[in-house]
Design a protein around this motif. Structure first.
Motif, PDB file in Angstrom:
ATOM      1  N   TYR A  20       0.799  -1.222   0.000  1.00 24.94           N
ATOM      2  CA  TYR A  20       0.000   0.000   0.000  1.00 24.94           C
ATOM      3  C   TYR A  20       0.837   1.281   0.000  1.00 24.94           C
ATOM      4  CZ  TYR A  20      -4.335  -2.595   0.535  1.00 24.94           C
ATOM      5  OH  TYR A  20      -5.401  -3.433   0.308  1.00 24.94           O
ATOM      6  N   LEU A  21       1.883   1.308   0.801  1.00 24.80           N
ATOM      7  CA  LEU A  21       2.670   2.534   0.919  1.00 24.80           C
ATOM      8  C   LEU A  21       3.870   2.572  -0.018  1.00 24.80           C
ATOM      9  CD1 LEU A  21       2.658   3.093   4.792  1.00 24.80           C
ATOM     10  CD2 LEU A  21       1.048   3.913   3.071  1.00 24.80           C
ATOM     11  N   LYS A  22       4.245   1.407  -0.507  1.00 28.23           N
ATOM     12  CA  LYS A  22       5.372   1.296  -1.451  1.00 28.23           C
ATOM     13  C   LYS A  22       6.685   1.850  -0.871  1.00 28.23           C
ATOM     14  CE  LYS A  22       2.461   1.520  -5.585  1.00 28.23           C
ATOM     15  NZ  LYS A  22       1.184   1.428  -4.874  1.00 28.23           N
ATOM     16  N   ASP A  23       6.799   1.804   0.463  1.00 24.27           N
ATOM     17  CA  ASP A  23       8.037   2.250   1.089  1.00 24.27           C
ATOM     18  C   ASP A  23       8.913   1.076   1.519  1.00 24.27           C
ATOM     19  OD1 ASP A  23       6.390   1.361   3.089  1.00 24.27           O
ATOM     20  OD2 ASP A  23       6.849   2.981   4.496  1.00 24.27           O
ATOM     21  N   ILE A  24       8.406  -0.138   1.271  1.00 22.17           N
ATOM     22  CA  ILE A  24       9.163  -1.357   1.539  1.00 22.17           C
ATOM     23  C   ILE A  24       9.119  -2.195   0.266  1.00 22.17           C
ATOM     24  CG2 ILE A  24       9.321  -3.459   2.930  1.00 22.17           C
ATOM     25  CD1 ILE A  24       7.885  -1.935   5.171  1.00 22.17           C
ATOM     26  N   GLU A  25      10.241  -2.672  -0.179  1.00 23.71           N
ATOM     27  CA  GLU A  25      10.310  -3.437  -1.426  1.00 23.71           C
ATOM     28  C   GLU A  25       9.699  -4.827  -1.230  1.00 23.71           C
ATOM     29  OE1 GLU A  25      10.903  -3.944  -5.371  1.00 23.71           O
ATOM     30  OE2 GLU A  25      11.367  -2.136  -4.229  1.00 23.71           O
ATOM     31  N   ILE A  26       8.762  -5.179  -2.099  1.00 24.44           N
ATOM     32  CA  ILE A  26       8.207  -6.535  -2.096  1.00 24.44           C
ATOM     33  C   ILE A  26       8.253  -7.068  -3.527  1.00 24.44           C
ATOM     34  CG2 ILE A  26       6.707  -6.110  -0.106  1.00 24.44           C
ATOM     35  CD1 ILE A  26       4.346  -5.869  -2.024  1.00 24.44           C
ATOM     36  N   SER A  27       8.252  -8.372  -3.640  1.00 26.39           N
ATOM     37  CA  SER A  27       8.390  -8.995  -4.955  1.00 26.39           C
ATOM     38  C   SER A  27       7.124  -8.802  -5.787  1.00 26.39           C
ATOM     39  CB  SER A  27       8.672 -10.480  -4.801  1.00 26.39           C
ATOM     40  OG  SER A  27       7.533 -11.152  -4.292  1.00 26.39           O
ATOM     41  N   PRO A  28       7.242  -8.842  -7.104  1.00 23.27           N
ATOM     42  CA  PRO A  28       6.052  -8.748  -7.971  1.00 23.27           C
ATOM     43  C   PRO A  28       5.032  -9.840  -7.674  1.00 23.27           C
ATOM     44  CG  PRO A  28       8.050  -8.411  -9.247  1.00 23.27           C
ATOM     45  CD  PRO A  28       8.502  -8.849  -7.881  1.00 23.27           C
ATOM     46  N   LYS A  29       5.502 -11.048  -7.373  1.00 22.24           N
ATOM     47  CA  LYS A  29       4.566 -12.142  -7.067  1.00 22.24           C
ATOM     48  C   LYS A  29       3.776 -11.830  -5.803  1.00 22.24           C
ATOM     49  CE  LYS A  29       4.173 -17.089  -6.167  1.00 22.24           C
ATOM     50  NZ  LYS A  29       3.193 -16.854  -5.086  1.00 22.24           N
ATOM     51  N   LEU A  30       4.469 -11.339  -4.767  1.00 21.59           N
ATOM     52  CA  LEU A  30       3.787 -10.998  -3.517  1.00 21.59           C
ATOM     53  C   LEU A  30       2.792  -9.868  -3.741  1.00 21.59           C
ATOM     54  CD1 LEU A  30       3.456 -11.474  -0.520  1.00 21.59           C
ATOM     55  CD2 LEU A  30       5.406  -9.953  -0.121  1.00 21.59           C
ATOM     56  N   ARG A  31       3.174  -8.905  -4.561  1.00 22.11           N
ATOM     57  CA  ARG A  31       2.258  -7.797  -4.875  1.00 22.11           C
ATOM     58  C   ARG A  31       0.993  -8.320  -5.549  1.00 22.11           C
ATOM     59  NH1 ARG A  31       2.923  -2.606  -4.675  1.00 22.11           N
ATOM     60  NH2 ARG A  31       5.162  -2.847  -4.248  1.00 22.11           N
ATOM     61  N   ASN A  32       1.143  -9.256  -6.471  1.00 22.36           N
ATOM     62  CA  ASN A  32      -0.013  -9.847  -7.145  1.00 22.36           C
ATOM     63  C   ASN A  32      -0.859 -10.660  -6.169  1.00 22.36           C
ATOM     64  OD1 ASN A  32       0.575  -8.789  -9.674  1.00 22.36           O
ATOM     65  ND2 ASN A  32       1.847 -10.539 -10.269  1.00 22.36           N
TER      66      ASN A  32
END
Length: 311
Positions: free
Chosen positions: A102-114
């Motif tokens: 939501y905040l995009k201040d912590i890097e997460i993987s594309p798979k986790l985002r999906n």
């Protein structure tokens, strides 16, 4: 005869305690049966609210006055189911992963985002959404439009009007960290529609809720918040508050809260528009009556659900 007497007695109790609610359509037997049906549903299933909606529709489709009460029970059922859905959320994702989404201040993987996106879309089908508490922890909360959109036409005109406006106001909270979170004009608008609604419908079945909502909003206008005071450093009411208050009671001189603001400003004017302990006391006594009892007419049904569904 016994049922009629009980209805009159309950109505009198509510009148004595500061409200004059219309409880004539609160049919205990039908609402108890409905509540017990809800309690027997598979609570942990993701789409359990759809099964609850089917029961509501079958039992109350042709009785808007009783549907008003049953809808409140259904809405409460939906709310408490969020605890179970929140447990699922936390088993599936960590708070920092949701924060990154939501905040995009912590890097997460594309798979986790999906995965988080898919989770959110799936639960939205059942009236849930992911909510944050100060952007540090996350939970599932009810999308208040979900049930209202489904059943607006089954409710009475008065309750539908109230709940529709109530839901519209939920989009932006009036206060945040003891600070006014919106314009004074918007606070006044929220007071206005409630004040006028009760003026025209004094026996509205949940006038207790509407009154408390007005009192909550009125606090920021007649008392002020810790970080948004209504008085300057000399305890003189700020011009924009004075103007808003005067505009309100001149427009609505005879409603309950128009009269309250008239008296409030009258007391201030006698004190050269400066605050005082007696003025504060007048405000607090009106917004928080000491002898008023808080009685929820749906407490019995809520207890049934809690006793049967919560660990």
């Amino acid at each position: 005869m016994k049922k009629i007497f009980l209805s009159i007695l309950v109505t009198l109790i509510f009148s004595i305690n500061g409200f004059s609610q219309n409880l004539a359509y609160l049919d205990d037997q039908k609402l108890t049966e409905f509540t017990n049906k809800l309690a027997k549903l598979p609570f942990s299933e993701r789409d359990v609210i759809l099964k609850a909606c089917d029961i509501f529709n079958a039992d109350f489709a042709n009785n808007p006055d009783l549907a008003d009460w049953a809808f409140q029970i259904l809405y409460y059922y939906h709310e408490i189911s969020c605890e179970d859905k929140t447990a699922t959320l936390h088993k599936t994702f960590a708070d920092e992963e949701i924060r990154g989404y939501y905040l995009k201040d912590i890097e997460i993987s594309p798979k986790l985002r999906n995965d988080i996106s898919d989770f959110s879309k799936e639960y939205a089908k059942w009236g849930y959404r992911i909510a944050s508490f100060e952007d540090t922890s996350y939970c599932m909360e009810v999308d208040s439009n979900f049930l209202y959109t489904k059943f607006e036409k089954l409710l009475s005109r008065d309750y539908s009007y109230y709940f529709g406006n109530f839901v519209s106001d939920l989009g932006v909270p009036p206060y945040w960290h003891a600070t006014l979170n919106m314009s004074i004009g918007e606070i006044m608008r929220r007071i206005e529609w409630r004040d006028n609604f009760l003026d025209k419908n004094p026996e509205f079945i949940r006038n207790d809720l509407v009154i408390r909502e007005i009192e909550y909003l009125m606090f920021s206008i007649a008392k002020g918040l810790e970080n948004t005071p209504i008085y300057d450093d000399k305890d003189v009411i700020l011009p924009h508050y004075k103007d808003a208050i005067q505009s309100y009671y001149r427009t609505y001189p005879n409603t309950k809260w128009g009269l309250f603001l008239t008296e409030f400003m009258h007391r201030l004017s006698l004190n050269k528009y400066r605050n005082s302990n007696p003025i504060d006391q007048f405000v607090l006594e009106n917004l928080f009556p000491k002898n008023r009892k808080n009685i929820d007419p749906l407490l019995k049904y809520k207890d049934i659900l809690i006793d049967n569904l919560m660990d």
